[in-house]
Design a protein around this motif. Structure first.
Motif, PDB file in Angstrom:
ATOM      1  N   GLN A 228       0.716  -1.217  -0.111  1.00 26.69           N
ATOM      2  CA  GLN A 228      -0.076   0.043   0.030  1.00 26.69           C
ATOM      3  C   GLN A 228       0.812   1.394   0.055  1.00 26.69           C
ATOM      4  N   GLY A 229       2.003   1.248   0.802  1.00 27.17           N
ATOM      5  CA  GLY A 229       2.829   2.394   0.800  1.00 27.17           C
ATOM      6  C   GLY A 229       3.635   2.780  -0.341  1.00 27.17           C
ATOM      7  N   SER A 230       3.941   1.557  -0.970  1.00 27.63           N
ATOM      8  CA  SER A 230       4.481   1.493  -2.514  1.00 27.63           C
ATOM      9  C   SER A 230       3.767   2.276  -3.513  1.00 27.63           C
ATOM     10  N   LEU A 231       2.324   1.913  -3.413  1.00 30.63           N
ATOM     11  CA  LEU A 231       1.611   2.740  -4.324  1.00 30.63           C
ATOM     12  C   LEU A 231       1.587   4.072  -4.037  1.00 30.63           C
ATOM     13  N   LEU A 232       1.429   4.497  -2.749  1.00 32.98           N
ATOM     14  CA  LEU A 232       1.311   5.923  -2.434  1.00 32.98           C
ATOM     15  C   LEU A 232       2.585   6.781  -2.899  1.00 32.98           C
ATOM     16  N   ARG A 233       3.727   5.910  -2.883  1.00 33.90           N
ATOM     17  CA  ARG A 233       5.057   6.535  -3.127  1.00 33.90           C
ATOM     18  C   ARG A 233       5.276   6.730  -4.655  1.00 33.90           C
ATOM     19  N   GLU A 234       5.081   5.358  -5.521  1.00 40.93           N
ATOM     20  CA  GLU A 234       5.372   5.305  -6.928  1.00 40.93           C
ATOM     21  C   GLU A 234       4.209   5.763  -7.787  1.00 40.93           C
ATOM     22  N   GLY A 235       2.832   5.448  -7.166  1.00 35.07           N
ATOM     23  CA  GLY A 235       1.664   5.481  -7.976  1.00 35.07           C
ATOM     24  C   GLY A 235       1.463   4.731  -9.099  1.00 35.07           C
ATOM     25  N   LEU A 236       0.946   4.695  -9.907  1.00 34.73           N
ATOM     26  CA  LEU A 236       0.288   3.711 -10.761  1.00 34.73           C
ATOM     27  C   LEU A 236       0.516   4.303 -12.183  1.00 34.73           C
ATOM     28  N   SER A 237       0.828   3.270 -13.057  1.00 35.43           N
ATOM     29  CA  SER A 237       1.057   3.886 -14.760  1.00 35.43           C
ATOM     30  C   SER A 237      -0.297   3.143 -15.242  1.00 35.43           C
ATOM     31  N   VAL A 238      -1.047   3.998 -15.707  1.00 36.04           N
ATOM     32  CA  VAL A 238      -2.436   3.447 -16.390  1.00 36.04           C
ATOM     33  C   VAL A 238      -2.369   3.927 -17.964  1.00 36.04           C
ATOM     34  N   VAL A 239      -2.415   2.949 -18.764  1.00 35.90           N
ATOM     35  CA  VAL A 239      -2.372   3.196 -20.108  1.00 35.90           C
ATOM     36  C   VAL A 239      -3.712   3.258 -20.684  1.00 35.90           C
ATOM     37  N   LEU A 240      -4.199   4.025 -21.440  1.00 32.41           N
ATOM     38  CA  LEU A 240      -5.615   4.072 -22.222  1.00 32.41           C
ATOM     39  C   LEU A 240      -5.046   3.328 -23.620  1.00 32.41           C
ATOM     40  N   ALA A 241      -5.819   2.146 -23.770  1.00 28.22           N
ATOM     41  CA  ALA A 241      -5.609   1.518 -25.316  1.00 28.22           C
ATOM     42  C   ALA A 241      -6.915   1.210 -26.022  1.00 28.22           C
ATOM     43  N   VAL A 274       0.269  11.054 -24.627  1.00 30.24           N
ATOM     44  CA  VAL A 274       0.018  12.317 -23.757  1.00 30.24           C
ATOM     45  C   VAL A 274      -0.190  11.769 -22.274  1.00 30.24           C
ATOM     46  N   ARG A 275       0.690  12.142 -21.469  1.00 28.64           N
ATOM     47  CA  ARG A 275       0.853  11.888 -20.087  1.00 28.64           C
ATOM     48  C   ARG A 275       0.283  12.904 -19.115  1.00 28.64           C
ATOM     49  N   GLU A 276      -0.615  12.427 -17.962  1.00 31.79           N
ATOM     50  CA  GLU A 276      -1.197  13.414 -16.931  1.00 31.79           C
ATOM     51  C   GLU A 276      -1.217  12.532 -15.639  1.00 31.79           C
ATOM     52  N   THR A 277      -0.767  13.334 -14.743  1.00 31.41           N
ATOM     53  CA  THR A 277      -0.818  12.602 -13.300  1.00 31.41           C
ATOM     54  C   THR A 277      -2.043  13.177 -12.500  1.00 31.41           C
ATOM     55  N   ILE A 278      -2.887  12.348 -12.183  1.00 33.20           N
ATOM     56  CA  ILE A 278      -4.069  12.527 -11.287  1.00 33.20           C
ATOM     57  C   ILE A 278      -3.950  12.047 -10.042  1.00 33.20           C
ATOM     58  N   GLN A 279      -4.898  12.235  -9.043  1.00 30.33           N
ATOM     59  CA  GLN A 279      -4.827  11.828  -7.922  1.00 30.33           C
ATOM     60  C   GLN A 279      -6.093  11.099  -7.488  1.00 30.33           C
ATOM     61  N   ILE A 280      -6.155  10.022  -7.059  1.00 31.03           N
ATOM     62  CA  ILE A 280      -7.655   9.397  -6.706  1.00 31.03           C
ATOM     63  C   ILE A 280      -7.149   8.867  -5.332  1.00 31.03           C
ATOM     64  N   GLU A 281      -7.853   9.151  -4.112  1.00 33.55           N
ATOM     65  CA  GLU A 281      -7.759   8.869  -2.544  1.00 33.55           C
ATOM     66  C   GLU A 281      -6.316   8.781  -2.331  1.00 33.55           C
ATOM     67  N   GLY A 282      -5.770  10.007  -2.803  1.00 34.09           N
ATOM     68  CA  GLY A 282      -4.382  10.384  -2.474  1.00 34.09           C
ATOM     69  C   GLY A 282      -3.470   9.365  -3.230  1.00 34.09           C
ATOM     70  N   ILE A 283      -3.580   8.572  -4.119  1.00 34.55           N
ATOM     71  CA  ILE A 283      -2.656   7.850  -4.923  1.00 34.55           C
ATOM     72  C   ILE A 283      -2.561   8.484  -6.218  1.00 34.55           C
ATOM     73  N   PRO A 284      -1.256   8.775  -6.699  1.00 32.88           N
ATOM     74  CA  PRO A 284      -0.763   9.417  -7.828  1.00 32.88           C
ATOM     75  C   PRO A 284      -1.021   8.200  -9.117  1.00 32.88           C
TER      76      PRO A 284
END
Length: 490
Positions: A228-241, A274-284
């Motif tokens: 869980q802490g790693s998700l907070l630190r690193e965030g998630l890479s989400v690809v739209l395909a 095109v890359r953009e960072t958003i937050q959901i419940e504090g997760i990048p």
């Protein structure tokens, strides 16, 4: 290793002593600011304070005074603080000069400190060297030292709070508790190895399997929190395909709440990522919009964009495969989308899920309540070749909140976890390695006394991996890698 050495292993590196050469650096970020700080650490720092401040400083008291050049003229006026060893951040004598934050003033003050300390070998600090000395002087363990950098670099409030917990020692305390349990079990095992003539049934008499089961359960809990802490630190890479013109760019804009990507009805509008960072419940979440996938692309630029799409998929934590709602309701998953699904599964890293997003429900007249209802949006909970499914309209916003929730659910995020501490990939690797050795220890225990020495060895290896998290056993190469990524002055 005997039972005695097992008990003292975690203390074998103490005390640790840092290099004694004094160091100095500007501790505030580059640029102009109301306040700037020059920090000095090492032996005989009080002599530098006397030269720069023109007087001896009272320990741990802020003194307002002029900072003097070599001729006794004022460079600036500000606050001087002196911390005697070992009661300082680094464990050494520390001087902090807080003046006005102009870059020229800061450089003049730093140069004055270096000149005043030249005879004692004062030099510029390397990146992270102040915190490295704090680690070497036992002011912080390695996990706490890393949390200092994580707190500075935190991109969300949740990440900052978790980094603060790690810096306070929450993560380290959990690791040390595990190590103590492993050491206790090792003592019992090795005592049996040292005194075989006692002919006691070790596994039964000491409940070794029960103790090992408790350790494995505790480690599993720490690993879950670390993930869980790693998700907070690193965030998630989400690809739209997906195919061209299924609404990937519109979805990016809807998730980001801004018009970031160009949206037209012309297929192939998006040529590059095109890359953009958003937050959901504090997760990048690092959302990556990609070129539409099709086999008949004739434009060279579009073909390059498609190739980069597959490269992005290969590094993704999660892929959203968008399909058109009208076609999906009428004909089901098309052959093209089915082929895209297969290829996505082949390119994704192991364990990364696919979420099918059925978009443009506002333009699909045959979409009814059984597909998408205001209270019960249609969600299929399978993952993998038969991916989870969410029905949305990126244009109207219908289903977007549901989609946000599904993104976190699919990667295992548990909301409301106030006890989360920040963790790095290095920590996860060490915990997984320790877990593997404990699993092997369980196998050795099942072999009774014939494998008791192997049981002890697996416990030792598990302990070593746990100790590497807090730095009880750390190579110079590892320390160099960690601390050189810090900013100068920290």
């Amino acid at each position: 290793m005997t039972a005695t050495t097992a008990m003292t292993a975690t203390h074998s590196l103490q005390p640790r002593s840092a290099r004694t050469t004094p160091i100095a650096a500007i501790a505030t970020a580059p640029g102009r600011g109301g306040i700037g700080v020059v920090r000095v650490s090492g032996p005989d720092v009080s002599a530098i304070a006397q030269a720069v401040c023109g007087q001896a400083l009272k320990a741990r008291h802020a003194t307002y005074l002029p900072f003097l050049d070599a001729h006794g003229k004022a460079i600036d006026h500000g606050l001087a603080l002196y911390f005697p060893a070992p009661h300082s951040y680094t464990g050494e004598e520390v001087l902090e000069l807080q003046g006005h934050g102009g870059p020229v003033v800061m450089q003049m003050l730093l140069a004055r400190c270096l000149d005043a300390g030249r005879e004692m070998g004062l030099r510029l600090a390397e990146p992270g060297e102040f915190t490295r000395r704090a680690f070497l002087n036992d002011k912080l363990d390695l996990a706490q030292a890393e949390a200092v950098a994580d707190l500075i670099e935190a991109s969300t409030e949740a990440a900052a709070r978790s980094a603060a917990r790690s810096m306070e020692g929450v993560f380290s305390d959990a690791i040390r508790a595990l190590v103590e349990q492993v050491i206790h079990l090792r003592m019992l095992v090795e005592a049996t190895l040292d005194f075989p003539e006692e002919e006691i049934d070790f596994l039964e008499a000491s409940n070794a399997r029960g103790q090992l089961a408790n350790i494995r359960d505790a480690l599993g809990g720490v690993l879950a929190q670390a993930k869980q802490g790693s998700l907070l630190r690193e965030g998630l890479s989400v690809v739209l395909a997906g195919q061209p013109n299924v609404g990937k760019s519109s979805l990016l804009n809807a998730l980001a709440g801004a018009e970031l990507a160009i949206v037209t009805p012309i297929p192939g509008t998006t040529r590059d990522r095109v890359r953009e960072t958003i937050q959901i419940e504090g997760i990048p979440l690092h959302i990556i919009d990609t070129a539409g996938l099709r086999e008949d692309a004739t434009d060279e630029v579009e073909r390059i964009g498609i190739e980069r799409t597959w490269q992005a998929v290969g590094r993704a934590d999660l892929v959203l495969h968008l399909v058109d709602a009208a076609d999906y309701v009428e004909h089901g998953l098309s052959e093209i989308d089915d082929a895209i699904d297969d290829r996505l599964c082949g390119h994704l890293p192991p364990g990364s899920p696919i979420l099918r997003v059925v978009n443009k429900i506002d333009l699909a007249p045959k979409v009814g309540e059984h597909h998408f209802g205001a209270d019960r949006p249609h969600v299929v909970a399978a993952i993998g070749p038969n991916p989870a499914e969410v029905w949305i309209s990126a244009r109207t916003g219908a289903g977007i909140d549901l989609l946000r929730g599904q993104l976190l659910r699919l990667v295992g995020w548990q909301s409301g976890n106030e006890g989360t501490f920040l963790a790095r990939e290095r920590h996860l690797t060490a915990l997984r390695n320790a877990q593997s050795h404990l699993d092997l220890a369980e196998e050795r225990a099942a072999q009774e006394a014939q494998a008791l020495d192997l049981f002890a060895e697996e416990l030792r290896l598990a302990q070593d991996h746990l100790n590497s998290i807090t730095g009880e056993f750390s190579s110079d190469d590892l320390l160099g890698t960690i601390f050189t990524r810090f900013c100068i002055g920290k």
